[in-house]
Design a protein around this motif. Structure first.
Motif, PDB file in Angstrom:
ATOM      1  N   UNK A  23      12.712 -50.315   6.156  1.00 40.79           N
ATOM      2  CA  UNK A  23      11.839 -50.513   7.315  1.00 40.79           C
ATOM      3  C   UNK A  23      11.097 -49.224   7.665  1.00 40.79           C
ATOM      4  N   UNK A  24      11.814 -48.096   7.627  1.00 37.37           N
ATOM      5  CA  UNK A  24      11.174 -46.813   7.938  1.00 37.37           C
ATOM      6  C   UNK A  24      10.099 -46.487   6.909  1.00 37.37           C
ATOM      7  N   UNK A  25      10.380 -46.726   5.637  1.00 37.77           N
ATOM      8  CA  UNK A  25       9.397 -46.461   4.590  1.00 37.77           C
ATOM      9  C   UNK A  25       8.175 -47.354   4.761  1.00 37.77           C
ATOM     10  N   UNK A  26       8.391 -48.630   5.091  1.00 36.46           N
ATOM     11  CA  UNK A  26       7.268 -49.545   5.308  1.00 36.46           C
ATOM     12  C   UNK A  26       6.416 -49.097   6.490  1.00 36.46           C
ATOM     13  N   UNK A  27       7.079 -48.625   7.550  1.00 37.32           N
ATOM     14  CA  UNK A  27       6.341 -48.138   8.724  1.00 37.32           C
ATOM     15  C   UNK A  27       5.499 -46.915   8.366  1.00 37.32           C
ATOM     16  N   UNK A  28       6.063 -46.021   7.558  1.00 45.55           N
ATOM     17  CA  UNK A  28       5.317 -44.830   7.146  1.00 45.55           C
ATOM     18  C   UNK A  28       4.068 -45.207   6.359  1.00 45.55           C
ATOM     19  N   UNK A  29       4.216 -46.140   5.428  1.00 41.96           N
ATOM     20  CA  UNK A  29       3.057 -46.594   4.633  1.00 41.96           C
ATOM     21  C   UNK A  29       2.011 -47.228   5.541  1.00 41.96           C
ATOM     22  N   UNK A  30       2.475 -48.083   6.455  1.00 45.82           N
ATOM     23  CA  UNK A  30       1.566 -48.778   7.360  1.00 45.82           C
ATOM     24  C   UNK A  30       0.809 -47.795   8.249  1.00 45.82           C
ATOM     25  N   UNK A  31       1.477 -46.709   8.646  1.00 45.84           N
ATOM     26  CA  UNK A  31       0.844 -45.706   9.507  1.00 45.84           C
ATOM     27  C   UNK A  31       0.000 -44.710   8.717  1.00 45.84           C
ATOM     28  N   UNK A  32       0.063 -44.779   7.387  1.00 48.25           N
ATOM     29  CA  UNK A  32      -0.781 -43.925   6.562  1.00 48.25           C
ATOM     30  C   UNK A  32      -0.174 -42.603   6.160  1.00 48.25           C
ATOM     31  N   UNK A  33       1.170 -42.522   6.104  1.00 49.77           N
ATOM     32  CA  UNK A  33       1.834 -41.273   5.758  1.00 49.77           C
ATOM     33  C   UNK A  33       2.622 -41.404   4.457  1.00 49.77           C
ATOM     34  N   UNK A  34       2.904 -40.269   3.847  1.00 54.81           N
ATOM     35  CA  UNK A  34       3.782 -40.207   2.694  1.00 54.81           C
ATOM     36  C   UNK A  34       5.167 -39.761   3.162  1.00 54.81           C
ATOM     37  N   UNK A  35       6.188 -40.095   2.370  1.00 53.44           N
ATOM     38  CA  UNK A  35       7.561 -39.813   2.770  1.00 53.44           C
ATOM     39  C   UNK A  35       8.376 -39.267   1.609  1.00 53.44           C
ATOM     40  N   UNK A  36       9.216 -38.290   1.903  1.00 52.62           N
ATOM     41  CA  UNK A  36      10.280 -37.902   0.985  1.00 52.62           C
ATOM     42  C   UNK A  36      11.602 -38.186   1.689  1.00 52.62           C
ATOM     43  N   UNK A  37      12.563 -38.708   0.930  1.00 47.32           N
ATOM     44  CA  UNK A  37      13.829 -39.145   1.518  1.00 47.32           C
ATOM     45  C   UNK A  37      14.961 -38.226   1.095  1.00 47.32           C
ATOM     46  N   UNK A  38      15.802 -37.824   2.059  1.00 41.91           N
ATOM     47  CA  UNK A  38      17.005 -37.043   1.788  1.00 41.91           C
ATOM     48  C   UNK A  38      18.203 -37.783   2.363  1.00 41.91           C
ATOM     49  N   UNK A  39      19.206 -38.043   1.520  1.00 44.61           N
ATOM     50  CA  UNK A  39      20.442 -38.675   1.978  1.00 44.61           C
ATOM     51  C   UNK A  39      21.496 -37.587   2.100  1.00 44.61           C
ATOM     52  N   UNK A  40      21.925 -37.322   3.337  1.00 45.75           N
ATOM     53  CA  UNK A  40      22.851 -36.227   3.615  1.00 45.75           C
ATOM     54  C   UNK A  40      24.052 -36.730   4.406  1.00 45.75           C
ATOM     55  N   UNK A  41      25.154 -35.977   4.408  1.00 47.59           N
ATOM     56  CA  UNK A  41      26.233 -36.281   5.354  1.00 47.59           C
ATOM     57  C   UNK A  41      25.659 -36.365   6.764  1.00 47.59           C
ATOM     58  N   UNK A  42      26.179 -37.294   7.549  1.00 42.11           N
ATOM     59  CA  UNK A  42      25.510 -37.670   8.793  1.00 42.11           C
ATOM     60  C   UNK A  42      25.391 -36.530   9.800  1.00 42.11           C
ATOM     61  N   UNK A  43      26.429 -35.733   9.964  1.00 42.83           N
ATOM     62  CA  UNK A  43      26.344 -34.613  10.906  1.00 42.83           C
ATOM     63  C   UNK A  43      25.287 -33.606  10.465  1.00 42.83           C
ATOM     64  N   UNK A  44      25.234 -33.317   9.156  1.00 44.18           N
ATOM     65  CA  UNK A  44      24.244 -32.359   8.667  1.00 44.18           C
ATOM     66  C   UNK A  44      22.836 -32.906   8.830  1.00 44.18           C
ATOM     67  N   UNK A  45      22.661 -34.194   8.582  1.00 49.09           N
ATOM     68  CA  UNK A  45      21.339 -34.806   8.763  1.00 49.09           C
ATOM     69  C   UNK A  45      20.884 -34.678  10.211  1.00 49.09           C
ATOM     70  N   UNK A  46      21.786 -34.938  11.149  1.00 52.45           N
ATOM     71  CA  UNK A  46      21.431 -34.842  12.564  1.00 52.45           C
ATOM     72  C   UNK A  46      21.063 -33.407  12.951  1.00 52.45           C
TER      73      UNK A  46
END
Length: 255
Positions: free
Chosen positions: A61-84
């Motif tokens: 959903x987030x990726x679709x929203x980014x495309x719809x809004x006209x942005x590019x995205x890079x994704x990082x999957x991290x441990x949750x505390x570090x991501x926050x």
């Protein structure tokens, strides 16, 4: 009177200049779409590492929203505390899936809710109906480290010895099967999705005891232009049924 006219003229010129700069900035933004970082946890079926279109309900959903809004995205999957922490300390960084709780309110820019998440206690032999009963019944409860449900158990007065925070890579379903924990307090769809992969035993579930909206959020320091564009994009995905289709695909499809 001449001084007043000159002052008004200067003010008019300044305002026009600001408006022109704003318009040029918007045009430049549209002509050269920026790339933003999106941080996620490994929390299937909500978010997960994978190719575009296979990153979970909120990841897709987030990726679709980014495309719809006209942005590019890079994704990082991290441990949750570090991501926050990374998103909180950064600028223009995005994060999903984040529950909007009072203790987090001032740390992020809240863009839009994507879905609602129910939480409950899961166990193999002792079903409870309330937090009070869970405090009396369970000696060790698995819960995601840095999650909204971990904070909820703390707020509900559970002793620290009862709360077993899980880091990325630790499988709460396997721990429940092995008897290393008595219960698991977690999101309902996530828990049911994971359990289907590890066992055919009956999983006992309490009533829903906590519900929050899961948001697409941004760093506290975040571009208002991006926030507005993504908020409108998520609203569009709700209206046109795209998010409903993601829910159906991930929650009902065979593993």
């Amino acid at each position: 009177m001449g001084h007043l006219n000159r002052a008004c003229g200067l003010l008019f010129t300044s305002v026009c200049g600001l408006l022109l700069c704003s318009a040029l900035h918007g045009a430049a933004w549209a002509a050269h779409p920026r790339t933003f970082e999106l941080y996620m946890a490994e929390a299937p079926p909500l978010t997960m590492a994978g190719e575009a279109g296979q990153q979970g309900i909120l990841g897709d959903a987030a990726r679709q929203a980014m495309v719809l809004a006209g942005y590019h995205t890079t994704v990082s999957v991290l441990p949750w505390l570090r991501a926050q922490r990374t998103v909180q300390q950064g600028q223009d960084m995005l994060i999903v899936p984040l529950s909007r709780t009072p203790d987090r309110e001032a740390s992020y820019t809240w863009i839009a809710p994507i879905m609602s998440m129910d939480r409950a206690f899961f166990s193999l032999d002792k079903r409870v109906d309330s937090f009070a009963e869970a405090r009396r019944t369970y000696h060790r409860i698995a819960v995601g480290l840095g999650s909204a449900q971990e904070r909820k158990l703390q707020d509900e007065g559970f002793d620290a010895s009862q709360i077993y925070p899980l880091r990325i890579g630790e499988n709460p379903a396997q721990m429940l099967l092995l008897g290393r924990v008595d219960a698991w307090f977690n999101g309902v769809p996530e828990s049911q999705y994971i359990w289907r992969q590890v066992s055919e035993r009956q999983l006992l579930m309490s009533p829903v005891l906590m519900t929050t909206d899961l948001y697409l959020a941004c760093s506290k320091s975040c571009s208002p232009h991006m926030v507005l564009g993504l908020r409108k994009a998520v609203q569009t995905l709700h209206r046109d049924g795209s998010i409903k289709k993601l829910l159906e695909r991930y929650l009902t499809a065979p593993l």
